[in-house]
Design an enzyme around this catalytic site. Structure first.
Site, PDB file in Angstrom:
ATOM      1  CB  SER A   1      -0.893   0.002   1.249  1.00 10.73           C
ATOM      2  OG  SER A   1      -1.479   1.280   1.451  1.00 10.73           O
TER       3      SER A   1
ATOM      4  CE1 TYR B   1      -3.043  -1.816   6.402  1.00 12.44           C
ATOM      5  CE2 TYR B   1      -2.382   0.251   5.357  1.00 12.44           C
ATOM      6  CZ  TYR B   1      -2.952  -1.009   5.281  1.00 12.44           C
ATOM      7  OH  TYR B   1      -3.441  -1.466   4.085  1.00 12.44           O
TER       8      TYR B   1
END
Length: 605
Positions: A143, A170
């Site tokens: 990502s 994350y």
């Protein structure tokens, strides 16, 4: 994507679900991984309805739990014999810090550790698929959020015990994906441009009266190497005793070998505890003795046994070896057959045919001096590129061929050193070649006392040829060869192709049991017994397209079976049918049944 198998994690929603749907629509068999049984089953039905076929499967697993990932891999490997694409997609973000049942921080465990563990558990199947079908891929979904981790990854606090931010954590997990992907791409680059560096080998080191030799075997059981150094290579030899040890070939040991130069003094020490190397004034490095990996002991013994079998031997000029490697570099096959045919005619230059293009290479400097014509096909030819670096310093090469689809050996003569490259003809767990040959089968009936007498006599000198031993013991040459072949199969003796002598070389402290290592699984053993008992009849082999079709009648207890096999141009089992319960339940997902194997073994004979 027709015929391909794709495993997708996090496949019940988002990117994973959409990717699985499109891949299924392209014709592939798709295996979805999800946590919820209800949600996963609904997704399977939804994709089946959209793609128009039923080749959509599922396996339930919580990918934050390491034991669940291992169970997932075991389940997949039991169901499918190939894996073309592994799509690691599962991931999540957690507002509060959590720990998994294994004690790992949840975000890192799910978003990265699951990728790492699952990929490594399925890596051999991916490699087998690439070798058999041309390519296989691992896709890791990361990502742009990795940019959030501006300070990098806090490895000193990998479980985020000091500070926790949902988005920051994350970002770190996604940065780990990026790092890992970069590392994998580097490894792929090394594999493509210098493949020998990417093979992890565990050397067996043996000290003998006339020299020192290193043996190693690749993890995939496809390649054997043996470097022999006469004592003339060393400037000083201290008092020594003969024996064998084995060590881990670590990155550190590899780096130590890179320091060796003609203008530097390097000291090697070998003893039962391991192997030590020191160059110039640098600090010495010692690798301690390890146990031989069980995963390749059987393959190691099979290659060693192959050296004792009747074979065709001939010499190749270094220039001709260079031309063989040049052909392999310039041409890359995309379809089979991928064999290298050796056309040997007495008194004429050796000719090679590169399939599937049928390109012929004549070796004008290498004349075949045998007495009979031979046409022998070998597979796994790209491994011959490992010889490239030896061509400039080699005085010549000697090739030993056992037969089509059988192991082969290529010896490079390097003056006071020699290197033997052995190509096994199979890869680890490659059941598609099962039934081709049985190198650990008993060969000669020699009683136990005679075998022990021959072995004890060999231990007197540590190395000796068959004729000398036979004369010294007043025994027939075949008896001596049969006795020592049994010790080769037990891992206690090796046959030296270069010097044509037997050598004591004990792989383990306790003798290995050949009968326990002879077969890869119970079905192979059952098949061999059927063939030996004459329970296979009406064997028929006929051409079928680019390959062959084999049929036979196999008697098993009170039932009879008529298996049918299809072998492609690369000698691989690509399709088979049998009416037995094992095949009906598993097809070829867990390998062929004993009746299919028995039919192939009988056809080979």
């Amino acid at each position: 994507m027709e015929g391909k198998v794709v495993l997708v994690t996090g496949a019940t929603n988002g990117i994973g679900k959409q990717a699985a749907t499109e891949i299924a629509k392209a014709g592939a068999t798709v295996v979805l991984v999800g946590r919820s049984a209800e949600k996963t089953e609904a997704t399977v039905k939804e994709i089946q309805a959209v793609c128009g076929h039923s080749r959509v499967d599922s396996i339930l697993a919580d990918l934050s739990v390491m034991s669940e990932i291992r169970r997932l891999a075991e389940t997949f490997l039991a169901r499918y014999d190939r894996l073309d694409v592994l799509l690691n997609n599962a991931g999540a973000i957690y507002e509060e810090r959590k720990l998994t049942v294994d004690g790992y921080e949840m975000t890192m465990a799910l978003n990265h550790l699951s990728y790492f563990l699952l990929t490594n558990l399925l890596l051999e199947r991916l490699k087998q698929t690439a070798q058999t079908y041309g390519e296989a891929r691992v896709i890791n979904v990361s990502s742009g959020a990795h940019a959030v981790a501006r300070k990098g990854i806090a490895f000193e606090d990998i479980h985020a015990t000091k500070a926790y931010s949902a988005m920051g954590r994350y970002g770190e997990s996604k940065l780990m994906n990026v790092y890992w992907e970069a590392q994998n791409r580097y490894r792929q680059y090394v594999w493509k441009n210098n493949p020998e560096l990417s093979w992890v080998l565990d050397p067996v080191i043996t000290v003998h009266p006339d020299g020192l030799f290193f043996e190693c075997f690749s993890k995939d059981e496809s390649t054997y190497g043996k470097l022999t150094c006469n004592y003339e290579v060393f400037r000083q030899i201290e008092t020594f005793r003969c024996g064998t040890t084995n060590v881990d070939y670590s990155t550190k040991l590899y780096n130590e070998f890179q320091k060796i130069r003609t203008y530097k003094e390097t000291e090697l020490k070998v003893d039962p505890s391991g192997f030590e190397v020191q160059t110039a004034e640098d600090e010495a490095w010692k690798e301690v003795k390890i146990d031989l990996p069980d995963t390749w002991v059987r393959g190691f013994l099979q290659v060693s046994s192959a050296m004792t079998m009747p074979a065709v031997r001939f010499d190749l000029h270094p220039t001709d070896v260079y031309n063989i490697c040049l052909k392999l570099r310039r041409h890359k096959e995309t379809e089979g057959p991928r064999s290298l045919r050796w056309m040997l005619t007495p008194g004429e230059p050796i000719r090679l045919v590169f399939e599937p293009w049928n390109l012929t290479l004549v070796c004008p400097r290498s004349i075949f001096k045998g007495s009979k014509n031979h046409d022998i096909r070998l597979w796994g030819r790209r491994r011959l590129l490992m010889l490239e670096r030896l061509i400039p310093v080699a005085q010549g090469f000697t090739v030993t061929l056992l037969g089509s689809g059988m192991p082969s050996f290529f010896e490079a003569h390097l003056g006071d050193m020699s290197f033997t490259l052995g190509l096994s003809g199979w890869t680890a767990n490659d059941w598609s070649r099962a039934g081709n040959f049985d190198l650990l089968a008993p060969r000669a009936e020699v009683d136990t006392l005679t075998k022990q007498r021959v072995f004890d006599a060999l231990r007197d000198n540590w190395l000796e040829d068959t004729g000398s031993l036979a004369q010294r013991l007043d025994l027939d040459r075949d008896i001596v060869a049969g006795a020592l072949s049994a010790y080769v199969q037990a891992g206690r003796v090796i046959y030296d192709l270069s010097k044509q002598v037997w050598r004591v070389r004990e792989l383990t402290r306790d003798p290995l049991a050949p009968e326990a290592l002879r077969f890869a699984n119970p079905r192979e053993e059952a098949a061999a017994k059927m063939v030996e008992a004459g329970l296979v009849s009406e064997t028929n082999v006929e051409p079928a397209g680019k390959g062959t079709k084999i049929t036979a009648l196999v008697q098993d207890k009170k039932r009879s079976h008529r298996p049918e096999l299809h072998i492609d141009g690369d000698e691989r089992l690509v399709k088979a049918v049998c009416d037995c319960s094992f095949h009906q339940a598993n097809q070829l997902r867990q390998g062929p049944c004993e009746h299919i194997l028995a039919a192939r073994m009988a056809a080979k004979r």
